[in-house]
Each structure stands twice: as structure tokens, then as C-alpha cells.
Design a protein around this motif. Structure first.
Motif, PDB file in Angstrom:
ATOM      1  N   LYS A   5     -13.487  27.066   0.222  1.00 17.58           N
ATOM      2  CA  LYS A   5     -13.826  26.243   1.388  1.00 17.58           C
ATOM      3  C   LYS A   5     -15.340  26.137   1.569  1.00 17.58           C
ATOM      4  O   LYS A   5     -15.843  25.084   1.940  1.00 17.58           O
ATOM      5  CB  LYS A   5     -13.180  26.810   2.648  1.00 17.58           C
ATOM      6  N   LYS A   6     -16.049  27.232   1.298  1.00 18.16           N
ATOM      7  CA  LYS A   6     -17.508  27.197   1.404  1.00 18.16           C
ATOM      8  C   LYS A   6     -18.107  26.225   0.393  1.00 18.16           C
ATOM      9  O   LYS A   6     -19.009  25.454   0.711  1.00 18.16           O
ATOM     10  CB  LYS A   6     -18.093  28.590   1.200  1.00 18.16           C
ATOM     11  N   ILE A   7     -17.583  26.262  -0.822  1.00 18.18           N
ATOM     12  CA  ILE A   7     -18.080  25.351  -1.862  1.00 18.18           C
ATOM     13  C   ILE A   7     -17.740  23.911  -1.504  1.00 18.18           C
ATOM     14  O   ILE A   7     -18.592  23.018  -1.617  1.00 18.18           O
ATOM     15  CB  ILE A   7     -17.498  25.740  -3.240  1.00 18.18           C
ATOM     16  N   ALA A   8     -16.509  23.664  -1.052  1.00 16.42           N
ATOM     17  CA  ALA A   8     -16.100  22.307  -0.680  1.00 16.42           C
ATOM     18  C   ALA A   8     -16.940  21.785   0.489  1.00 16.42           C
ATOM     19  O   ALA A   8     -17.361  20.621   0.488  1.00 16.42           O
ATOM     20  CB  ALA A   8     -14.616  22.282  -0.315  1.00 16.42           C
ATOM     21  N   LEU A   9     -17.216  22.638   1.460  1.00 21.15           N
ATOM     22  CA  LEU A   9     -18.034  22.239   2.599  1.00 21.15           C
ATOM     23  C   LEU A   9     -19.457  21.926   2.150  1.00 21.15           C
ATOM     24  O   LEU A   9     -20.041  20.931   2.573  1.00 21.15           O
ATOM     25  CB  LEU A   9     -18.030  23.340   3.659  1.00 21.15           C
ATOM     26  N   VAL A  11     -20.440  20.914  -0.805  1.00 21.79           N
ATOM     27  CA  VAL A  11     -20.395  19.648  -1.549  1.00 21.79           C
ATOM     28  C   VAL A  11     -20.312  18.470  -0.580  1.00 21.79           C
ATOM     29  O   VAL A  11     -21.008  17.464  -0.743  1.00 21.79           O
ATOM     30  CB  VAL A  11     -19.221  19.632  -2.557  1.00 21.79           C
ATOM     31  N   LEU A  12     -19.476  18.589   0.448  1.00 18.43           N
ATOM     32  CA  LEU A  12     -19.332  17.519   1.436  1.00 18.43           C
ATOM     33  C   LEU A  12     -20.639  17.275   2.176  1.00 18.43           C
ATOM     34  O   LEU A  12     -21.054  16.124   2.363  1.00 18.43           O
ATOM     35  CB  LEU A  12     -18.214  17.877   2.423  1.00 18.43           C
ATOM     36  N   ILE A  13     -21.299  18.352   2.585  1.00 15.38           N
ATOM     37  CA  ILE A  13     -22.583  18.220   3.283  1.00 15.38           C
ATOM     38  C   ILE A  13     -23.603  17.532   2.390  1.00 15.38           C
ATOM     39  O   ILE A  13     -24.276  16.586   2.812  1.00 15.38           O
ATOM     40  CB  ILE A  13     -23.090  19.598   3.742  1.00 15.38           C
ATOM     41  N   LEU A  14     -23.719  17.988   1.149  1.00 12.96           N
ATOM     42  CA  LEU A  14     -24.687  17.388   0.219  1.00 12.96           C
ATOM     43  C   LEU A  14     -24.359  15.926  -0.060  1.00 12.96           C
ATOM     44  O   LEU A  14     -25.261  15.078  -0.128  1.00 12.96           O
ATOM     45  CB  LEU A  14     -24.736  18.180  -1.084  1.00 12.96           C
ATOM     46  N   PHE A  15     -23.074  15.612  -0.214  1.00 12.35           N
ATOM     47  CA  PHE A  15     -22.665  14.233  -0.487  1.00 12.35           C
ATOM     48  C   PHE A  15     -23.090  13.310   0.653  1.00 12.35           C
ATOM     49  O   PHE A  15     -23.707  12.262   0.417  1.00 12.35           O
ATOM     50  CB  PHE A  15     -21.148  14.166  -0.697  1.00 12.35           C
ATOM     51  N   TYR A  16     -22.779  13.680   1.894  1.00 14.43           N
ATOM     52  CA  TYR A  16     -23.112  12.807   3.016  1.00 14.43           C
ATOM     53  C   TYR A  16     -24.610  12.781   3.288  1.00 14.43           C
ATOM     54  O   TYR A  16     -25.154  11.750   3.691  1.00 14.43           O
ATOM     55  CB  TYR A  16     -22.321  13.186   4.266  1.00 14.43           C
ATOM     56  N   LEU A  17     -25.286  13.881   3.066  1.00 12.39           N
ATOM     57  CA  LEU A  17     -26.733  13.899   3.241  1.00 12.39           C
ATOM     58  C   LEU A  17     -27.406  12.974   2.236  1.00 12.39           C
ATOM     59  O   LEU A  17     -28.243  12.139   2.598  1.00 12.39           O
ATOM     60  CB  LEU A  17     -27.245  15.327   3.103  1.00 12.39           C
ATOM     61  N   ILE A  50     -28.418   6.818   9.143  1.00 17.39           N
ATOM     62  CA  ILE A  50     -28.789   7.836  10.135  1.00 17.39           C
ATOM     63  C   ILE A  50     -27.555   8.629  10.562  1.00 17.39           C
ATOM     64  O   ILE A  50     -27.594   9.858  10.670  1.00 17.39           O
ATOM     65  CB  ILE A  50     -29.479   7.178  11.351  1.00 17.39           C
ATOM     66  N   ALA A  51     -26.453   7.922  10.793  1.00 14.05           N
ATOM     67  CA  ALA A  51     -25.215   8.596  11.203  1.00 14.05           C
ATOM     68  C   ALA A  51     -24.741   9.559  10.122  1.00 14.05           C
ATOM     69  O   ALA A  51     -24.339  10.691  10.424  1.00 14.05           O
ATOM     70  CB  ALA A  51     -24.138   7.556  11.511  1.00 14.05           C
ATOM     71  N   GLU A  52     -24.796   9.156   8.869  1.00 13.66           N
ATOM     72  CA  GLU A  52     -24.354  10.027   7.781  1.00 13.66           C
ATOM     73  C   GLU A  52     -25.234  11.267   7.679  1.00 13.66           C
ATOM     74  O   GLU A  52     -24.730  12.375   7.477  1.00 13.66           O
ATOM     75  CB  GLU A  52     -24.332   9.273   6.453  1.00 13.66           C
ATOM     76  N   ILE A  53     -26.528  11.102   7.843  1.00 10.24           N
ATOM     77  CA  ILE A  53     -27.441  12.250   7.786  1.00 10.24           C
ATOM     78  C   ILE A  53     -27.161  13.206   8.945  1.00 10.24           C
ATOM     79  O   ILE A  53     -27.052  14.426   8.753  1.00 10.24           O
ATOM     80  CB  ILE A  53     -28.907  11.770   7.793  1.00 10.24           C
ATOM     81  N   LEU A  54     -27.046  12.668  10.147  1.00 10.44           N
ATOM     82  CA  LEU A  54     -26.793  13.519  11.312  1.00 10.44           C
ATOM     83  C   LEU A  54     -25.441  14.220  11.233  1.00 10.44           C
ATOM     84  O   LEU A  54     -25.330  15.404  11.579  1.00 10.44           O
ATOM     85  CB  LEU A  54     -26.892  12.694  12.596  1.00 10.44           C
ATOM     86  N   LEU A  55     -24.431  13.507  10.774  1.00 11.42           N
ATOM     87  CA  LEU A  55     -23.107  14.120  10.645  1.00 11.42           C
ATOM     88  C   LEU A  55     -23.103  15.193   9.559  1.00 11.42           C
ATOM     89  O   LEU A  55     -22.447  16.233   9.719  1.00 11.42           O
ATOM     90  CB  LEU A  55     -22.050  13.053  10.371  1.00 11.42           C
ATOM     91  N   ALA A  56     -23.820  14.971   8.478  1.00 10.54           N
ATOM     92  CA  ALA A  56     -23.921  15.991   7.427  1.00 10.54           C
ATOM     93  C   ALA A  56     -24.583  17.249   7.975  1.00 10.54           C
ATOM     94  O   ALA A  56     -24.130  18.364   7.719  1.00 10.54           O
ATOM     95  CB  ALA A  56     -24.704  15.451   6.237  1.00 10.54           C
ATOM     96  N   LEU A  57     -25.644  17.063   8.742  1.00 15.32           N
ATOM     97  CA  LEU A  57     -26.322  18.221   9.332  1.00 15.32           C
ATOM     98  C   LEU A  57     -25.433  18.931  10.353  1.00 15.32           C
ATOM     99  O   LEU A  57     -25.454  20.157  10.459  1.00 15.32           O
ATOM    100  CB  LEU A  57     -27.645  17.787   9.974  1.00 15.32           C
ATOM    101  N   ALA A  58     -24.634  18.158  11.090  1.00 15.61           N
ATOM    102  CA  ALA A  58     -23.728  18.754  12.077  1.00 15.61           C
ATOM    103  C   ALA A  58     -22.613  19.548  11.405  1.00 15.61           C
ATOM    104  O   ALA A  58     -22.064  20.482  12.006  1.00 15.61           O
ATOM    105  CB  ALA A  58     -23.150  17.671  12.980  1.00 15.61           C
ATOM    106  N   LEU A  59     -22.276  19.208  10.159  1.00 19.15           N
ATOM    107  CA  LEU A  59     -21.258  19.964   9.424  1.00 19.15           C
ATOM    108  C   LEU A  59     -21.718  21.385   9.098  1.00 19.15           C
ATOM    109  O   LEU A  59     -20.895  22.264   8.858  1.00 19.15           O
ATOM    110  CB  LEU A  59     -20.896  19.252   8.119  1.00 19.15           C
ATOM    111  N   ILE A  60     -23.002  21.620   9.114  1.00 22.86           N
ATOM    112  CA  ILE A  60     -23.537  22.933   8.769  1.00 22.86           C
ATOM    113  C   ILE A  60     -23.139  23.987   9.801  1.00 22.86           C
ATOM    114  O   ILE A  60     -22.811  25.117   9.448  1.00 22.86           O
ATOM    115  CB  ILE A  60     -25.080  22.875   8.634  1.00 22.86           C
TER     116      ILE A  60
END
Length: 81
Positions: A5-9, A11-17, A50-60
Motif C-alpha cells: 500500500k505504501k508503494i502504491a500510494l 506511485v499514485l502521488i508521483l503520478f498525479y504530481l 493545479i488541482a492535480e498537484i494539490l490533490l497529490a500533495l493532499a494524498l501525502i
């Protein structure tokens, strides 16, 4: 959280960022994806980036992760007809 789950998260954060940043680096790619009935494609492209960047950061952060996941789903449903 399991290591998978940590790896998947991560990857998801990096993808959207990276996708959010790419909205500003190569905007023409995203302009061609938008349906013709959207007006002012440049502004919508920037807002989506901007939304994708902010949402990626919020996933952290665990406290904002669920809301960010919902935001990503809304963004995908709204922008991919």
C-alpha cells in the motif's frame, strides 16, 4: 499500512504530481483531450494541473488522504467524458 500500500500510494502521488506539472510543461497534450464544448481550454488546463498537484500533495497526509482520493475521482469523472 502494508509495504504494498505504501508503494502504491507513493506511485499514485508521483503520478498525479508529475501529471499536474505536465499540464504546464506540455499543455497542448491536454488541450487535445478536452471535449470541444469546453471553452477557455487554457484556463481549464491550468486549473486541472493545479488541482492535480494539490490533490497529490493532499494524498501525502493521512488526515487529508480520503478527501484527496474523492477529489481525484471527481476530477476524473468531470474531465474525462
Amino acid at each position: 499500512m502494508s509495504s504494498f500500500k505504501k508503494i502504491a500510494l507513493t506511485v499514485l502521488i508521483l503520478f498525479y504530481l508529475l501529471a499536474g506539472i505536465n499540464h504546464f510543461v506540455m499543455p497542448e497534450v491536454y488541450d487535445t483531450m478536452m471535449p470541444p464544448y469546453f471553452t477557455n481550454r487554457g484556463a481549464l488546463n491550468a486549473l486541472a494541473g493545479i488541482a492535480e498537484i494539490l490533490l497529490a500533495l493532499a494524498l501525502i497526509f493521512p488526515g487529508t488522504r480520503k478527501l484527496a482520493a474523492i477529489g481525484i475521482m471527481v476530477l476524473l469523472v468531470g474531465l474525462i467524458p
